[in-house]
Design a protein around this motif. Structure first.
Motif, PDB file in Angstrom:
ATOM      1  N   ARG A 171       0.816  -1.215   0.000  1.00 32.38           N
ATOM      2  CA  ARG A 171       0.000   0.000   0.000  1.00 32.38           C
ATOM      3  C   ARG A 171       0.845   1.259   0.000  1.00 32.38           C
ATOM      4  NH1 ARG A 171      -5.024  -1.451   4.096  1.00 32.38           N
ATOM      5  NH2 ARG A 171      -5.485  -3.494   3.193  1.00 32.38           N
ATOM      6  N   THR A 172       2.112   1.114   0.351  1.00 26.80           N
ATOM      7  CA  THR A 172       3.025   2.251   0.394  1.00 26.80           C
ATOM      8  C   THR A 172       4.356   1.836  -0.205  1.00 26.80           C
ATOM      9  OG1 THR A 172       3.909   1.679   2.580  1.00 26.80           O
ATOM     10  CG2 THR A 172       1.941   3.095   2.528  1.00 26.80           C
ATOM     11  N   LEU A 173       5.161   2.819  -0.548  1.00 26.08           N
ATOM     12  CA  LEU A 173       6.490   2.524  -1.066  1.00 26.08           C
ATOM     13  C   LEU A 173       7.355   1.766  -0.060  1.00 26.08           C
ATOM     14  CD1 LEU A 173       8.707   2.727  -3.162  1.00 26.08           C
ATOM     15  CD2 LEU A 173       9.114   5.092  -2.435  1.00 26.08           C
ATOM     16  N   PRO A 174       7.363   2.125   1.243  1.00 25.86           N
ATOM     17  CA  PRO A 174       8.159   1.325   2.193  1.00 25.86           C
ATOM     18  C   PRO A 174       7.714  -0.133   2.273  1.00 25.86           C
ATOM     19  CG  PRO A 174       7.657   3.462   3.146  1.00 25.86           C
ATOM     20  CD  PRO A 174       6.853   3.359   1.882  1.00 25.86           C
ATOM     21  N   GLN A 175       6.405  -0.398   2.096  1.00 25.88           N
ATOM     22  CA  GLN A 175       5.963  -1.795   2.075  1.00 25.88           C
ATOM     23  C   GLN A 175       6.475  -2.509   0.831  1.00 25.88           C
ATOM     24  OE1 GLN A 175       1.713  -2.217   2.541  1.00 25.88           O
ATOM     25  NE2 GLN A 175       1.836  -2.151   4.774  1.00 25.88           N
ATOM     26  N   LEU A 176       6.552  -1.802  -0.273  1.00 26.33           N
ATOM     27  CA  LEU A 176       7.081  -2.414  -1.499  1.00 26.33           C
ATOM     28  C   LEU A 176       8.563  -2.699  -1.369  1.00 26.33           C
ATOM     29  CD1 LEU A 176       6.926  -3.235  -4.501  1.00 26.33           C
ATOM     30  CD2 LEU A 176       7.290  -0.823  -5.071  1.00 26.33           C
ATOM     31  N   ASP A 177       9.305  -1.721  -0.872  1.00 26.07           N
ATOM     32  CA  ASP A 177      10.763  -1.868  -0.812  1.00 26.07           C
ATOM     33  C   ASP A 177      11.324  -1.100   0.378  1.00 26.07           C
ATOM     34  OD1 ASP A 177      13.437  -2.318  -1.395  1.00 26.07           O
ATOM     35  OD2 ASP A 177      13.539  -0.589  -2.745  1.00 26.07           O
ATOM     36  N   PRO A 178      11.477  -1.755   1.514  1.00 24.66           N
ATOM     37  CA  PRO A 178      12.016  -1.067   2.697  1.00 24.66           C
ATOM     38  C   PRO A 178      13.426  -0.530   2.501  1.00 24.66           C
ATOM     39  CG  PRO A 178      11.018  -3.180   3.291  1.00 24.66           C
ATOM     40  CD  PRO A 178      11.097  -3.146   1.797  1.00 24.66           C
ATOM     41  N   SER A 179      14.173  -1.068   1.543  1.00 21.73           N
ATOM     42  CA  SER A 179      15.563  -0.634   1.348  1.00 21.73           C
ATOM     43  C   SER A 179      15.658   0.770   0.764  1.00 21.73           C
ATOM     44  CB  SER A 179      16.299  -1.608   0.424  1.00 21.73           C
ATOM     45  OG  SER A 179      15.926  -1.412  -0.933  1.00 21.73           O
ATOM     46  N   GLY A 180      14.620   1.202   0.065  1.00 20.31           N
ATOM     47  CA  GLY A 180      14.634   2.527  -0.544  1.00 20.31           C
ATOM     48  C   GLY A 180      15.193   2.570  -1.957  1.00 20.31           C
ATOM     49  N   ALA A 181      15.685   1.447  -2.478  1.00 22.53           N
ATOM     50  CA  ALA A 181      16.299   1.444  -3.811  1.00 22.53           C
ATOM     51  C   ALA A 181      15.279   1.761  -4.899  1.00 22.53           C
ATOM     52  CB  ALA A 181      16.957   0.087  -4.078  1.00 22.53           C
ATOM     53  N   ILE A 182      14.074   1.206  -4.780  1.00 22.46           N
ATOM     54  CA  ILE A 182      13.040   1.466  -5.781  1.00 22.46           C
ATOM     55  C   ILE A 182      12.644   2.941  -5.754  1.00 22.46           C
ATOM     56  CG2 ILE A 182      10.631   1.016  -6.405  1.00 22.46           C
ATOM     57  CD1 ILE A 182      12.466  -1.165  -7.310  1.00 22.46           C
ATOM     58  N   GLY A 183      12.568   3.513  -4.563  1.00 18.30           N
ATOM     59  CA  GLY A 183      12.234   4.925  -4.447  1.00 18.30           C
ATOM     60  C   GLY A 183      13.260   5.805  -5.125  1.00 18.30           C
ATOM     61  N   GLN A 184      14.540   5.462  -5.015  1.00 20.03           N
ATOM     62  CA  GLN A 184      15.584   6.237  -5.667  1.00 20.03           C
ATOM     63  C   GLN A 184      15.500   6.108  -7.185  1.00 20.03           C
ATOM     64  OE1 GLN A 184      17.719   8.449  -4.229  1.00 20.03           O
ATOM     65  NE2 GLN A 184      16.441   8.038  -2.439  1.00 20.03           N
ATOM     66  N   GLN A 185      15.205   4.903  -7.656  1.00 22.05           N
ATOM     67  CA  GLN A 185      15.065   4.722  -9.104  1.00 22.05           C
ATOM     68  C   GLN A 185      13.841   5.480  -9.626  1.00 22.05           C
ATOM     69  OE1 GLN A 185      17.099   3.626 -11.342  1.00 22.05           O
ATOM     70  NE2 GLN A 185      15.616   4.075 -12.965  1.00 22.05           N
ATOM     71  N   TRP A 186      12.763   5.521  -8.839  1.00 22.02           N
ATOM     72  CA  TRP A 186      11.591   6.294  -9.232  1.00 22.02           C
ATOM     73  C   TRP A 186      11.954   7.779  -9.372  1.00 22.02           C
ATOM     74  CZ3 TRP A 186       7.035   5.878 -11.397  1.00 22.02           C
ATOM     75  CH2 TRP A 186       6.135   6.933 -11.288  1.00 22.02           C
ATOM     76  N   LYS A 187      12.761   8.285  -8.473  1.00 21.59           N
ATOM     77  CA  LYS A 187      13.179   9.692  -8.556  1.00 21.59           C
ATOM     78  C   LYS A 187      13.970   9.948  -9.835  1.00 21.59           C
ATOM     79  CE  LYS A 187      13.321  10.613  -3.569  1.00 21.59           C
ATOM     80  NZ  LYS A 187      14.197  10.919  -2.404  1.00 21.59           N
ATOM     81  N   ARG A 188      14.827   8.989 -10.213  1.00 19.71           N
ATOM     82  CA  ARG A 188      15.598   9.164 -11.449  1.00 19.71           C
ATOM     83  C   ARG A 188      14.675   9.136 -12.666  1.00 19.71           C
ATOM     84  NH1 ARG A 188      19.490   6.282  -8.256  1.00 19.71           N
ATOM     85  NH2 ARG A 188      18.634   4.262  -8.851  1.00 19.71           N
TER      86      ARG A 188
END
Length: 204
Positions: A171-188
């Motif tokens: 339901r949230t980005l942290p639930q998808l990927d707690p490491s934060g790598a996906i969030g960084q790729q989304w920013k790029r």
């Protein structure tokens, strides 16, 4: 000498597609783990039902869930492969496809969708919003689990847009990927998309 604006736009388009491909590559292993974590959440939330299962039933459940997760991940990866989803990621942009007869001949439709003044279009926001097609596709990865969980007697939650019926999808980005790598790729990816959109608005 001024660069050809259409060459700049094409270069920006290629940048968007490269970042989209990288996102899919990073997402594939993360999504399976996220769905497994969602299944664990469900078994804790409905611990009474899960606890009444004997060992053969639980083994059969775990095997069926794993197969459904693999199917869901594969389907999501396929949904995210076409370039169009990365060039037009919004689920409901305020600006419809342009049919302006004054549009320059040869201007691609994906450019026209991005064109117009800044107040006409919708901005691409966080990954974990249903306003973008990427998160809708990620949420849909849980759908193949629905018939499995129903067959094994789990109680569905209120149906949510995009995801399955049992609260397994993140339901949230942290639930998808707690490491934060996906969030960084989304920013790029988002930075590349915003650059392309800005060039398209200028040229459309």
């Amino acid at each position: 000498m001024r660069n050809d604006p259409f060459e700049d736009l094409e270069a920006a388009r290629q940048g968007v597609l490269v970042e989209g491909e990288r996102f899919v590559e990073e997402l594939e292993p993360v999504l399976g783990a996220s769905l497994r974590a969602g299944f664990v959440r469900l078994t804790f939330a409905q611990a009474g039902h899960a606890g009444r299962m004997d060992e053969p039933t639980r083994a059969a459940l775990d095997e069926a869930v794993q197969r459904a997760i693999e199917i869901g991940v594969a389907q999501t990866v396929q949904r995210l492969r076409p370039p169009e989803i990365w060039l037009s990621p919004l689920t409901a942009p305020e600006l419809p496809p342009r049919t302006d007869p004054a549009r320059p001949l040869g201007l691609p439709e994906w450019v026209a969708r991005l064109g117009g003044s800044a107040h006409e279009g919708s901005a691409l926001g966080r990954l974990d919003e249903m306003t973008n097609r990427i998160w809708v596709a990620i949420s849909a990865a849980a759908k193949p689990l629905d018939p499995v969980l129903e067959e094994f007697g789990f109680r569905p939650e209120r149906r949510r847009l995009g995801g399955g019926s049992f609260g397994v999808s993140p339901r949230t980005l942290p639930q998808l990927d707690p490491s934060g790598a996906i969030g960084q790729q989304w920013k790029r990816y988002r930075a590349a998309y915003e650059r392309m959109a800005a060039l398209a608005v200028f040229e459309a």
